[in-house]
Design an enzyme around this catalytic site. Structure first.
Site, PDB file in Angstrom:
ATOM      1  N   ASP A   7       0.859  -1.170   0.000  1.00 40.57           N
ATOM      2  CA  ASP A   7       0.000   0.000   0.000  1.00 40.57           C
ATOM      3  C   ASP A   7       0.905   1.234   0.000  1.00 40.57           C
ATOM      4  OD1 ASP A   7      -2.295   1.616   0.285  1.00 40.57           O
ATOM      5  OD2 ASP A   7      -2.088   1.586   2.455  1.00 40.57           O
ATOM      6  N   GLU A   9      -0.296   5.025   0.936  1.00 39.52           N
ATOM      7  CA  GLU A   9      -0.571   5.993   1.993  1.00 39.52           C
ATOM      8  C   GLU A   9      -0.643   5.308   3.361  1.00 39.52           C
ATOM      9  OE1 GLU A   9      -3.632   9.021   1.000  1.00 39.52           O
ATOM     10  OE2 GLU A   9      -3.727   7.942  -0.913  1.00 39.52           O
ATOM     11  N   ARG A  46     -16.284  12.221  -0.100  1.00 40.24           N
ATOM     12  CA  ARG A  46     -15.238  13.241  -0.212  1.00 40.24           C
ATOM     13  C   ARG A  46     -15.543  14.238  -1.325  1.00 40.24           C
ATOM     14  NH1 ARG A  46     -10.231   8.922  -0.094  1.00 40.24           N
ATOM     15  NH2 ARG A  46      -9.698   9.056   2.124  1.00 40.24           N
ATOM     16  N   SER A  90      -2.255   0.962  -4.962  1.00 39.21           N
ATOM     17  CA  SER A  90      -2.897   1.993  -4.156  1.00 39.21           C
ATOM     18  C   SER A  90      -4.255   2.384  -4.723  1.00 39.21           C
ATOM     19  CB  SER A  90      -1.998   3.239  -4.100  1.00 39.21           C
ATOM     20  OG  SER A  90      -2.651   4.306  -3.460  1.00 39.21           O
ATOM     21  N   LYS A 133      -6.921  -4.082  -5.319  1.00 34.46           N
ATOM     22  CA  LYS A 133      -5.759  -4.648  -4.627  1.00 34.46           C
ATOM     23  C   LYS A 133      -5.803  -6.170  -4.643  1.00 34.46           C
ATOM     24  CE  LYS A 133      -4.952  -0.565  -1.839  1.00 34.46           C
ATOM     25  NZ  LYS A 133      -4.606   0.013  -0.540  1.00 34.46           N
ATOM     26  N   ASP A 152      -2.105  -0.884   5.693  1.00 29.36           N
ATOM     27  CA  ASP A 152      -2.500  -0.405   7.023  1.00 29.36           C
ATOM     28  C   ASP A 152      -4.003  -0.291   7.221  1.00 29.36           C
ATOM     29  OD1 ASP A 152      -2.790   1.779   5.233  1.00 29.36           O
ATOM     30  OD2 ASP A 152      -2.622   3.184   6.897  1.00 29.36           O
ATOM     31  N   ASN A 155      -9.053  -1.760   3.352  1.00 29.90           N
ATOM     32  CA  ASN A 155      -9.031  -2.120   1.938  1.00 29.90           C
ATOM     33  C   ASN A 155      -7.748  -2.835   1.516  1.00 29.90           C
ATOM     34  OD1 ASN A 155      -7.456   0.239   2.161  1.00 29.90           O
ATOM     35  ND2 ASN A 155      -7.991   0.928   0.104  1.00 29.90           N
TER      36      ASN A 155
END
Length: 202
Positions: A7, A9, A46, A90, A133, A152, A155
């Site tokens: 990943d 971020e 968002r 990502s 992913k 982390d 997802n």
């Protein structure tokens, strides 16, 4: 042949949306996939907030330009790439990622793309593939690779659990509690040593 899938971020760079939340003064935008497992739902939410505040791609890119990799991330990635193939998988977007990839030494990145109007408004997003992913890891496995994955957030769990080894890195206490069988690591030296241990079992 082994391939490591990471990943981006929270693992190699700070969370972009958290940084933009702080820069814009909009606390709600700090919500990430650590909080909301449904990525499409999170992104729609968002984009609605961005529209409410008349914010677009330009403002987010200005924040991203000031983001550096997490301390030790570039060195960790350089060392890992000297040992085996590495792909960053990502849910970020090409319009966000380019300056971060430059600072990380241009590793291979699989991500998604934004739909942007001429005035810079982000009107939508296009996912590369469904469940990107997990399905990317499955595709690599079908091509003869054994995968080792780390992330982390919620997802990341699919790709972490699908391979021959997987790790959580600097995740939340709740995810650790929910998935106690996945090794949870906190620093890059430990992270690299754990991956090396798996590679040495080839």
């Amino acid at each position: 042949m082994d391939i490591v899938c990471l990943d981006l971020e929270g693992v190699l760079v700070p969370e972009i949306w958290i940084a933009f939340s702080e820069a814009s003064g909009i606390p709600k935008l700090s919500r990430t996939t650590r909080d909301e497992p449904d990525y499409n739902k999170l992104m729609d939410w968002r984009l609605n907030i961005l529209r409410e505040h008349s914010l677009g791609l330009k403002e987010i890119q200005e924040t991203i330009a000031k983001i550096d990799p997490l301390p030790g991330a570039k060195e960790f990635l350089d060392e890992l790439r000297s040992l085996t193939q590495v792909i960053i998988i990502s849910d970020t977007f090409t319009q966000f990622a380019k300056p971060l990839m430059k600072k990380l030494g241009w590793p291979t990145l699989f991500c998604n793309s934004l739909e942007v109007a001429p005035n810079g408004e982000i009107t939508g997003f296009k996912m590369r593939i469904r469940d990107s992913k997990l399905n990317t890891v499955k595709a690599l496995q079908s091509a003869g690779f054994e995968t080792i994955a780390a992330g982390d957030s919620y997802n990341d769990l699919g790709m972490i659990q699908a391979g021959k080894a997987g790790f959580l890195f600097r995740t939340t206490e709740q995810i650790k509690k929910d998935y106690p069988d996945i090794p949870a690591l906190e620093d890059y030296d430990e992270f690299l040593a754990s991956i090396k241990n798996v590679l040495d079992q080839r």
